[in-house]
Design an enzyme around this catalytic site. Structure first.
Site, mmCIF file in Angstrom:
data_model
loop_
_atom_site.group_PDB
_atom_site.id
_atom_site.type_symbol
_atom_site.label_atom_id
_atom_site.label_comp_id
_atom_site.label_asym_id
_atom_site.label_seq_id
_atom_site.Cartn_x
_atom_site.Cartn_y
_atom_site.Cartn_z
ATOM 1 N N SER A 32 0.913 -1.192 0.204
ATOM 2 C CA SER A 32 -0.028 -0.007 0.105
ATOM 3 C C SER A 32 0.962 1.088 0.002
ATOM 4 C CB SER A 32 -0.829 -0.158 1.107
ATOM 5 O OG SER A 32 -1.919 0.943 1.034
ATOM 6 N N ASP A 55 -8.989 -4.783 -6.050
ATOM 7 C CA ASP A 55 -8.513 -3.809 -4.928
ATOM 8 C C ASP A 55 -8.749 -2.403 -5.651
ATOM 9 O OD1 ASP A 55 -6.980 -2.522 -3.190
ATOM 10 O OD2 ASP A 55 -5.154 -3.839 -3.365
#
Length: 542
Positions: free
Chosen positions: A314, A366
């Site tokens: 991330s 995602d």
């Protein structure tokens, strides 16, 4: 969806937002009315005691008042169900109903206060009747008349006070204080930075299975633009691994939200070296720590033949990718594996440059690898198109969305694009009342349409080559079923140019879900086993 106008001002509450709150209040009011009616019908013959006339009068007036409130709330719910999001015309009577409902609070409060006073006088009646009426009064007066209720029940103790006292005692007890520490003594390992109770380092040791001697440096320092990271030796892969932590704190969120573009000063012959401002500053912080503090020099003095590998998830993936670009000139063999990196990270030139030494891994739907300022603006335009073309009330959309998110199914085949007439309708002020829809604001022009205005932000791209892990079989609504199978394939960045809305758009970003998918890809020996296998190994270290 336009905000209602009450008491001469516009509120953020729309007239179609009262379906669910009104239904909940209606349910509670009906239960209260049934309970009060049952109490009165069953025990009305026992109200011939001293003070029984007052109690009988209280119950009768209470039943009438509750009936009026129930009818008003029912009318509000029915009116709130009418129309569509952009068509508030059928709900124009909602303001009057709200005025009536607010006016009913006054007699309800007065009658509840009188009931509390009568109960406090200690009326001599049948015990069952008195307990039932006291329960009704207490439930109705706990909000309106806390002072009178305290006088009526002088010896009652607040549960909130008990809980607060118990919590204070628990915090001050030696047992509670001792439970905060993972170890009874501070760590003596000087490579660990800002880990007061040694909890984080202990968890890293247990998760990775590494030894003390494998860690070169561990930093838990966490501020805005300053991310925690670790430097370890992976003897099996013969690599010096730098793992950067992803978003886990408010400071990290602020770093994520610094989404403006920033020019990078790099020793490479590229034009337009632009990157995400917050992540670029975080990568620059880690770079200075690694280079200026001699952490990398220390690592390669221990293992000079090892290569440099950078990993992260991330926010950490974006920082690791930028860090690899910064270190490429000094360490030509550097490699970076970015797990679920943000899309809005690199300019076009840096994106092409990073393909030689950076690999990104993205799971399913995602949302983070599809998230950028330009994609958010595109999502806003698409949502406006759907809203303008939608012919269903808001409560049906919410119910269908909840059902789809929990139990699956196929979304409605509702049109998502506008015809020419609806396109022109959106040139008016968005979400205005009828008066605003027929009379444009003086400072508004058709060129200000949210659908036609070009973006003022540069387009940014994800780092390196992209491996997309696609689900081949169902795994339940939240990715918890072990029967799921995944297929790994090389993907182009254009495939992540739009934000996809789905039940797994958030869960597919979780590192444990991504790690499980990688393990299944490796176990099934599908395409590109070597890249996910290395990524899965470093993901465990991170």
């Amino acid at each position: 969806m336009p905000g209602m106008v009450l008491f001469g001002r516009r509120w953020s509450l729309a007239s179609d937002d009262l379906v669910f709150p009104g239904s909940f209040e209606l349910f509670l009011r009906v239960l209260s009315w049934i309970a009060s009616l049952t109490l009165y019908l069953v025990h009305r013959r026992k109200l011939d005691c001293p003070g029984g006339v007052l109690l009988s009068t209280y119950l009768i007036v209470l039943l009438v008042l509750l009936a009026v409130i129930i009818c008003t709330v029912l009318a509000m719910v029915c009116v709130s169900m009418r129309g569509t999001i952009c068509n508030p015309g059928p709900r124009k009577s909602m303001a009057k109903l709200l005025y009536v409902r607010l006016a009913l609070f006054l007699p309800e409060m007065v009658w509840a206060s009188l009931g509390a006073i009568w109960v406090a006088k200690g009326i001599q009646c049948d015990k069952t009747v008195l307990i039932g009426i006291m329960t009704t009064v207490i439930v109705r007066t706990q909000t309106w008349c806390p002072v009178i209720l305290q006088q009526a029940l002088p010896y009652s103790t607040s549960n909130r006070t008990i809980s607060t006292t118990a919590w204070s005692l628990r915090r001050s007890s030696p047992t509670f204080q001792g439970s905060l520490s993972c170890r009874s003594r501070e760590t003596e390992y000087d490579a660990v930075e800002e880990d007061q109770h040694n909890c984080h380092f202990a968890s890293i040791l247990k998760t990775t299975g590494l030894q003390y001697r494998d860690f070169i440096h561990i930093s838990f320092h966490d501020k805005v633009y300053e991310l925690p990271f670790i430097v370890v030796l992976d003897h099996r892969k013969e690599a010096v691994v730098v793992a950067v932590r992803g978003t886990m704190s408010v400071q990290d969120v602020l770093t994520d939200l610094s989404a403006e573009s920033e020019n990078l000063e790099l020793d490479i012959e590229l034009q337009d070296c632009v990157a995400h401002k917050g992540i670029a500053q975080a990568a620059r912080y880690v770079y200075h720590r690694l280079v200026n503090d001699g952490i990398l020099s220390q690592a390669f003095s221990v293992a000079p033949e090892y290569r440099l590998v950078l990993v992260g998830h991330s926010l950490g993936a974006g920082a690791a990718a930028l860090l690899a670009i910064m270190l490429r000139r000094t360490y030509p063999q550097v490699r970076a594996y970015a797990f679920s990196p943000p899309r809005g990270l690199l300019s076009k030139s840096l994106y092409e440059y990073s393909k030689d030494f950076i690999v990104s891994l993205i799971l399913g739907m995602d949302v983070i690898p599809r998230l950028s300022v330009t994609n958010m603006e595109d999502l806003k335009r698409r949502i406006l198109r759907v809203i303008a073309n939608c012919n269903k009330p808001k409560y049906k959309i919410l119910l269908h969305g909840c059902w789809y998110g929990l139990f699956g199914g196929s979304p409605d085949n509702s049109p998502t694009e506008l015809d020419e007439s609806n396109q022109r309708a959106l040139t008016q002020p968005l979400l205005g009342e009828q008066s605003l829809l027929t009379r444009c604001s003086p400072g508004y022009s058709p060129s200000d349409s949210p659908l036609d205005s070009p973006t003022k932000y540069p387009t940014l791209y994800p780092p390196g080559r992209i491996i997309h892990l696609e689900e081949e079989s169902g795994s339940g609504r939240f990715g918890c079923c072990s029967a799921a199978r995944y297929r790994a394939r090389w993907a182009h960045e254009a495939e992540f140019g739009k934000i996809l809305i789905g039940p797994k758009m958030l869960t597919d970003h979780l590192p444990n879900i991504l790690n499980q998918a990688l393990d299944k890809v490796v176990a099934d020996r599908t395409a590109c086993v070597s890249c996910p296998g290395q990524g899965g190994s470093h993901a465990a270290v991170a």
